[in-house]
Motif scaffolding. Structure first.
Motif, mmCIF file in Angstrom:
data_model
loop_
_atom_site.group_PDB
_atom_site.id
_atom_site.type_symbol
_atom_site.label_atom_id
_atom_site.label_comp_id
_atom_site.label_asym_id
_atom_site.label_seq_id
_atom_site.Cartn_x
_atom_site.Cartn_y
_atom_site.Cartn_z
ATOM 1 N N VAL A 60 0.848 -1.189 0.000
ATOM 2 C CA VAL A 60 0.000 0.000 0.000
ATOM 3 C C VAL A 60 0.888 1.246 0.000
ATOM 4 O O VAL A 60 1.855 1.324 0.750
ATOM 5 N N GLY A 93 -7.997 -1.304 -5.882
ATOM 6 C CA GLY A 93 -7.449 -0.393 -4.881
ATOM 7 C C GLY A 93 -6.327 0.498 -5.347
ATOM 8 O O GLY A 93 -5.596 1.043 -4.519
ATOM 9 N N GLN A 133 -5.105 1.159 -1.404
ATOM 10 C CA GLN A 133 -5.560 0.303 -0.302
ATOM 11 C C GLN A 133 -5.387 -1.159 -0.679
ATOM 12 O O GLN A 133 -5.335 -1.509 -1.856
ATOM 13 N N GLN A 135 -7.074 -4.776 -0.679
ATOM 14 C CA GLN A 135 -8.433 -5.307 -0.689
ATOM 15 C C GLN A 135 -8.426 -6.671 -1.342
ATOM 16 O O GLN A 135 -7.458 -7.025 -2.027
#
Length: 150
Positions: A60, A93, A133, A135
């Motif tokens: 991330v 993401g 993010q 996910q």
């Protein structure tokens, strides 16, 4: 700074063996700040898994950059539509930070429209995406709804 080079073949002796057609080894998931695909995807028969592997390798806040042919006859298994990068990154993401079409001799193509353009020269899509993010993975389906058109 530390870097690692992955390939299915040993070219210079520094490459670590990885086949992007197969699921990514667990120890490589989320391991990198930057993953660079310098025109590899089109040479993997399981292009969807290979794309997923590139995305899974970055943590991330990290970046994935890709270069893939849009139109080159007999170069790899696939030509990659820019929508594949858009849908694949955005569904998983990532934010697309930059996406350009460029010819083999370095000229940017402006006004590209995936439905109407007459692009018949060696053309590549260059995409840079940042992982916003983590996910669960989503296999996107092309819908064209709300699609940015070049």
């Amino acid at each position: 700074h530390h870097y690692r080079v992955f390939d299915v073949n040993q070219h210079t002796g520094i490459e670590e063996h990885i086949d992007l057609n197969d699921p990514l080894p667990a120890d490589l998931q989320g391991s990198f700040d930057l993953v660079i695909d310098s025109s590899c995807l089109e040479h993997c028969f399981n292009v969807a898994q290979a794309f997923r592997n590139l995305c899974d390798m970055v943590r991330v806040g990290g970046w994935v950059t890709t270069v893939a042919p849009v139109y080159i006859f007999n170069h790899g298994y696939y030509n990659i539509n820019p929508i594949m990068h858009q849908d694949g990154f955005e569904a998983n993401g990532f934010d697309i930070v930059s996406q350009e079409l460029i010819t083999n001799d370095g000229f940017l193509i402006s006004g590209f429209n995936g439905k109407k353009s007459d692009v018949r020269t060696r053309t590549f899509v260059l995409t840079a995406a940042r992982k916003r993010q983590q996910q669960p993975w989503v296999w996107p389906i092309q819908t064209h709804k709300g699609r940015k058109v070049y």
